[in-house]
Design a protein around this motif. Sequence first.
Motif, PDB file in Angstrom:
ATOM      1  N   ARG A  64       0.823  -1.214   0.000  1.00 28.45           N
ATOM      2  CA  ARG A  64       0.000   0.000   0.000  1.00 28.45           C
ATOM      3  C   ARG A  64       0.853   1.258   0.000  1.00 28.45           C
ATOM      4  O   ARG A  64       0.437   2.302  -0.494  1.00 28.45           O
ATOM      5  CB  ARG A  64      -0.935   0.018   1.214  1.00 28.45           C
ATOM      6  CG  ARG A  64      -2.288  -0.581   0.924  1.00 28.45           C
ATOM      7  CD  ARG A  64      -3.318  -0.211   1.967  1.00 28.45           C
ATOM      8  NE  ARG A  64      -2.955  -0.548   3.327  1.00 28.45           N
ATOM      9  CZ  ARG A  64      -3.217  -1.709   3.928  1.00 28.45           C
ATOM     10  NH1 ARG A  64      -3.844  -2.653   3.273  1.00 28.45           N
ATOM     11  NH2 ARG A  64      -2.862  -1.902   5.168  1.00 28.45           N
ATOM     12  N   TYR A  65       2.050   1.168   0.555  1.00 28.34           N
ATOM     13  CA  TYR A  65       2.960   2.309   0.569  1.00 28.34           C
ATOM     14  C   TYR A  65       3.824   2.363  -0.685  1.00 28.34           C
ATOM     15  O   TYR A  65       4.766   3.136  -0.764  1.00 28.34           O
ATOM     16  CB  TYR A  65       3.844   2.273   1.817  1.00 28.34           C
ATOM     17  CG  TYR A  65       3.157   2.859   3.028  1.00 28.34           C
ATOM     18  CD1 TYR A  65       3.347   4.190   3.369  1.00 28.34           C
ATOM     19  CD2 TYR A  65       2.300   2.086   3.806  1.00 28.34           C
ATOM     20  CE1 TYR A  65       2.714   4.737   4.476  1.00 28.34           C
ATOM     21  CE2 TYR A  65       1.662   2.630   4.911  1.00 28.34           C
ATOM     22  CZ  TYR A  65       1.866   3.952   5.232  1.00 28.34           C
ATOM     23  OH  TYR A  65       1.235   4.490   6.318  1.00 28.34           O
ATOM     24  N   ARG A 123      -0.670  -8.159  -6.440  1.00 27.97           N
ATOM     25  CA  ARG A 123       0.398  -7.162  -6.294  1.00 27.97           C
ATOM     26  C   ARG A 123       1.663  -7.713  -5.659  1.00 27.97           C
ATOM     27  O   ARG A 123       2.731  -7.134  -5.785  1.00 27.97           O
ATOM     28  CB  ARG A 123      -0.095  -5.992  -5.436  1.00 27.97           C
ATOM     29  CG  ARG A 123      -1.255  -5.240  -6.033  1.00 27.97           C
ATOM     30  CD  ARG A 123      -1.735  -4.158  -5.100  1.00 27.97           C
ATOM     31  NE  ARG A 123      -2.209  -4.767  -3.858  1.00 27.97           N
ATOM     32  CZ  ARG A 123      -2.400  -4.128  -2.715  1.00 27.97           C
ATOM     33  NH1 ARG A 123      -2.148  -2.849  -2.641  1.00 27.97           N
ATOM     34  NH2 ARG A 123      -2.844  -4.745  -1.658  1.00 27.97           N
TER      35      ARG A 123
END
Length: 189
Positions: A26-27, A52
Amino acid sequence: MGLVPLDARVLDIATGTGDVAFLAARYGHAVVGLDFSERMIAMAKEKDAGGRILWVNASADKLPFSDRSFGCVTSAFALRNLRGCLESVFKENFRVLRTGGKVLHMDLGRPTSALSRWGHKVHLNIGIPLIGKWVCGERWPAGYLENTIREFYEPVQVCDRLTKAGFSDVRCRTLSFGVIQLYEGTKKC
């Protein structure tokens, strides 16, 4: 995730169902989630609808990656379970990190103050088993969590092992009155 170097490729060892791996992704980090348990990897893959993250089934003490291939190695609540091979795990962490890379390992520990230790002991011996049996029923591994916390190294001993593996700037941050420790180290060469 502010402690993870910018643009670092992250290896999350003993990833379980991937919570830390998903956070790093997410970062914006490229992430590999590794776990010894095929079942855990399968559960993590199910949660990764976008694909991902690269999920790898392997052992943390024998990483199937080339030297200097990551910018950060992470784990959450895994070190106690790797106690018997911790030196090998840290040597492998060092091997796969690039120069300037960091290790960030978070785990449960024992508080330092007498009052906090007493409350922690009561929670471990009474509260956690009650919650565990309520949530998991007979599948709750009675005594496992309490024993791994009780038998794990003191923070100074973990830091010493990181230093012996080659890490610099080794430190332990205590969180939640010492119930949680965050171990950090940097590969300088």
